[in-house]
Design a protein around this motif. Structure first.
Motif, PDB file in Angstrom:
ATOM      1  N   LYS A  55       0.847  -1.191   0.000  1.00 31.18           N
ATOM      2  CA  LYS A  55       0.000   0.000   0.000  1.00 31.18           C
ATOM      3  C   LYS A  55       0.884   1.242   0.000  1.00 31.18           C
ATOM      4  O   LYS A  55       1.817   1.347   0.798  1.00 31.18           O
ATOM      5  CB  LYS A  55      -0.886  -0.012   1.239  1.00 31.18           C
ATOM      6  CG  LYS A  55      -1.774   1.178   1.362  1.00 31.18           C
ATOM      7  CD  LYS A  55      -2.576   1.103   2.642  1.00 31.18           C
ATOM      8  CE  LYS A  55      -2.946   2.493   3.072  1.00 31.18           C
ATOM      9  NZ  LYS A  55      -3.353   2.564   4.441  1.00 31.18           N
ATOM     10  N   ARG A  56       0.606   2.143  -0.911  1.00 25.36           N
ATOM     11  CA  ARG A  56       1.288   3.442  -0.937  1.00 25.36           C
ATOM     12  C   ARG A  56       0.308   4.472  -0.398  1.00 25.36           C
ATOM     13  O   ARG A  56      -0.797   4.628  -0.926  1.00 25.36           O
ATOM     14  CB  ARG A  56       1.689   3.815  -2.363  1.00 25.36           C
ATOM     15  CG  ARG A  56       2.665   2.859  -2.993  1.00 25.36           C
ATOM     16  CD  ARG A  56       4.052   3.479  -3.054  1.00 25.36           C
ATOM     17  NE  ARG A  56       5.030   2.509  -3.488  1.00 25.36           N
ATOM     18  CZ  ARG A  56       5.529   2.430  -4.704  1.00 25.36           C
ATOM     19  NH1 ARG A  56       5.125   3.279  -5.627  1.00 25.36           N
ATOM     20  NH2 ARG A  56       6.433   1.527  -4.992  1.00 25.36           N
ATOM     21  N   ALA A  58      -1.484   8.076   0.597  1.00 21.69           N
ATOM     22  CA  ALA A  58      -1.755   9.303  -0.135  1.00 21.69           C
ATOM     23  C   ALA A  58      -0.652  10.307   0.189  1.00 21.69           C
ATOM     24  O   ALA A  58      -0.076  10.285   1.285  1.00 21.69           O
ATOM     25  CB  ALA A  58      -3.120   9.850   0.270  1.00 21.69           C
ATOM     26  N   VAL A  72      -1.968  13.140  -4.607  1.00 20.30           N
ATOM     27  CA  VAL A  72      -1.863  11.800  -5.167  1.00 20.30           C
ATOM     28  C   VAL A  72      -2.567  10.861  -4.194  1.00 20.30           C
ATOM     29  O   VAL A  72      -2.179  10.790  -3.022  1.00 20.30           O
ATOM     30  CB  VAL A  72      -0.391  11.371  -5.367  1.00 20.30           C
ATOM     31  CG1 VAL A  72      -0.316   9.958  -5.918  1.00 20.30           C
ATOM     32  CG2 VAL A  72       0.333  12.349  -6.275  1.00 20.30           C
ATOM     33  N   GLU A  73      -3.577  10.161  -4.680  1.00 24.20           N
ATOM     34  CA  GLU A  73      -4.364   9.302  -3.803  1.00 24.20           C
ATOM     35  C   GLU A  73      -3.613   8.035  -3.406  1.00 24.20           C
ATOM     36  O   GLU A  73      -2.654   7.636  -4.065  1.00 24.20           O
ATOM     37  CB  GLU A  73      -5.673   8.929  -4.494  1.00 24.20           C
ATOM     38  CG  GLU A  73      -6.565  10.128  -4.709  1.00 24.20           C
ATOM     39  CD  GLU A  73      -7.970   9.740  -5.114  1.00 24.20           C
ATOM     40  OE1 GLU A  73      -8.330   8.552  -4.997  1.00 24.20           O
ATOM     41  OE2 GLU A  73      -8.699  10.635  -5.539  1.00 24.20           O
ATOM     42  N   GLU A  74      -4.095   7.408  -2.349  1.00 19.94           N
ATOM     43  CA  GLU A  74      -3.553   6.125  -1.899  1.00 19.94           C
ATOM     44  C   GLU A  74      -3.717   5.096  -3.000  1.00 19.94           C
ATOM     45  O   GLU A  74      -4.700   5.103  -3.743  1.00 19.94           O
ATOM     46  CB  GLU A  74      -4.341   5.694  -0.662  1.00 19.94           C
ATOM     47  CG  GLU A  74      -4.121   4.282  -0.241  1.00 19.94           C
ATOM     48  CD  GLU A  74      -5.073   3.896   0.880  1.00 19.94           C
ATOM     49  OE1 GLU A  74      -5.971   3.068   0.639  1.00 19.94           O
ATOM     50  OE2 GLU A  74      -4.913   4.431   1.989  1.00 19.94           O
ATOM     51  N   LYS A  75      -2.729   4.215  -3.138  1.00 22.19           N
ATOM     52  CA  LYS A  75      -2.849   3.160  -4.145  1.00 22.19           C
ATOM     53  C   LYS A  75      -2.128   1.909  -3.678  1.00 22.19           C
ATOM     54  O   LYS A  75      -1.317   1.944  -2.760  1.00 22.19           O
ATOM     55  CB  LYS A  75      -2.320   3.626  -5.502  1.00 22.19           C
ATOM     56  CG  LYS A  75      -0.860   3.996  -5.509  1.00 22.19           C
ATOM     57  CD  LYS A  75      -0.464   4.501  -6.887  1.00 22.19           C
ATOM     58  CE  LYS A  75       0.932   5.079  -6.873  1.00 22.19           C
ATOM     59  NZ  LYS A  75       1.318   5.580  -8.184  1.00 22.19           N
ATOM     60  N   HIS A  76      -2.454   0.805  -4.340  1.00 23.87           N
ATOM     61  CA  HIS A  76      -1.827  -0.476  -4.049  1.00 23.87           C
ATOM     62  C   HIS A  76      -0.997  -0.875  -5.267  1.00 23.87           C
ATOM     63  O   HIS A  76      -1.455  -0.759  -6.398  1.00 23.87           O
ATOM     64  CB  HIS A  76      -2.888  -1.535  -3.752  1.00 23.87           C
ATOM     65  CG  HIS A  76      -3.638  -1.233  -2.497  1.00 23.87           C
ATOM     66  ND1 HIS A  76      -4.752  -0.431  -2.484  1.00 23.87           N
ATOM     67  CD2 HIS A  76      -3.416  -1.599  -1.223  1.00 23.87           C
ATOM     68  CE1 HIS A  76      -5.189  -0.336  -1.240  1.00 23.87           C
ATOM     69  NE2 HIS A  76      -4.398  -1.032  -0.453  1.00 23.87           N
ATOM     70  N   VAL A  77       0.234  -1.341  -5.018  1.00 32.60           N
ATOM     71  CA  VAL A  77       1.126  -1.707  -6.115  1.00 32.60           C
ATOM     72  C   VAL A  77       1.645  -3.132  -5.908  1.00 32.60           C
ATOM     73  O   VAL A  77       1.832  -3.581  -4.777  1.00 32.60           O
ATOM     74  CB  VAL A  77       2.323  -0.732  -6.225  1.00 32.60           C
ATOM     75  CG1 VAL A  77       1.849   0.649  -6.633  1.00 32.60           C
ATOM     76  CG2 VAL A  77       3.101  -0.661  -4.934  1.00 32.60           C
TER      77      VAL A  77
END
Length: 94
Positions: A55-56, A58, A72-77
């Motif tokens: 999880k990255r 925000a 930049v919104e939270e995102k999963h990579v």
């Protein structure tokens, strides 16, 4: 190596299997890994490595063209960690 090359290689090494069956097997494996990761699960292939999702949070980024601050919104990579056997083989051990 791309997916079609992998399918071709497996088909050549296993002449008793039809190429369409090998393609179905390879696609099923990739789909299961993708589905598990989409559900937040970790996929471990002993000796090869482990796929997981990180999880990255925000954050505030910057537009390189204008210098303007951008949210930049939270995102999963996806994340891959190599297994010990693969790491050793890449480094010439064993």
């Amino acid at each position: 190596m791309i997916r079609s090359e992998l399918i071709q290689k497996i088909s050549e090494e296993n002449p008793h299997l039809y190429q369409r069956d090998v393609e179905r097997i390879v696609n099923t494996i990739f789909n299961e890994i993708t589905n598990a990761m989409a559900n937040g699960s970790r996929v471990e292939l002993r000796g090869f490595g482990a796929f997981s999702v990180k999880k990255r949070d925000a954050r505030t980024g910057r537009n390189p063209r204008t210098g303007e601050s951008v949210h930049v919104e939270e995102k999963h990579v996806p994340f891959f960690k190599t297994g010990k056997l693969l790491r050793d083989r890449l480094n010439g051990k064993s």
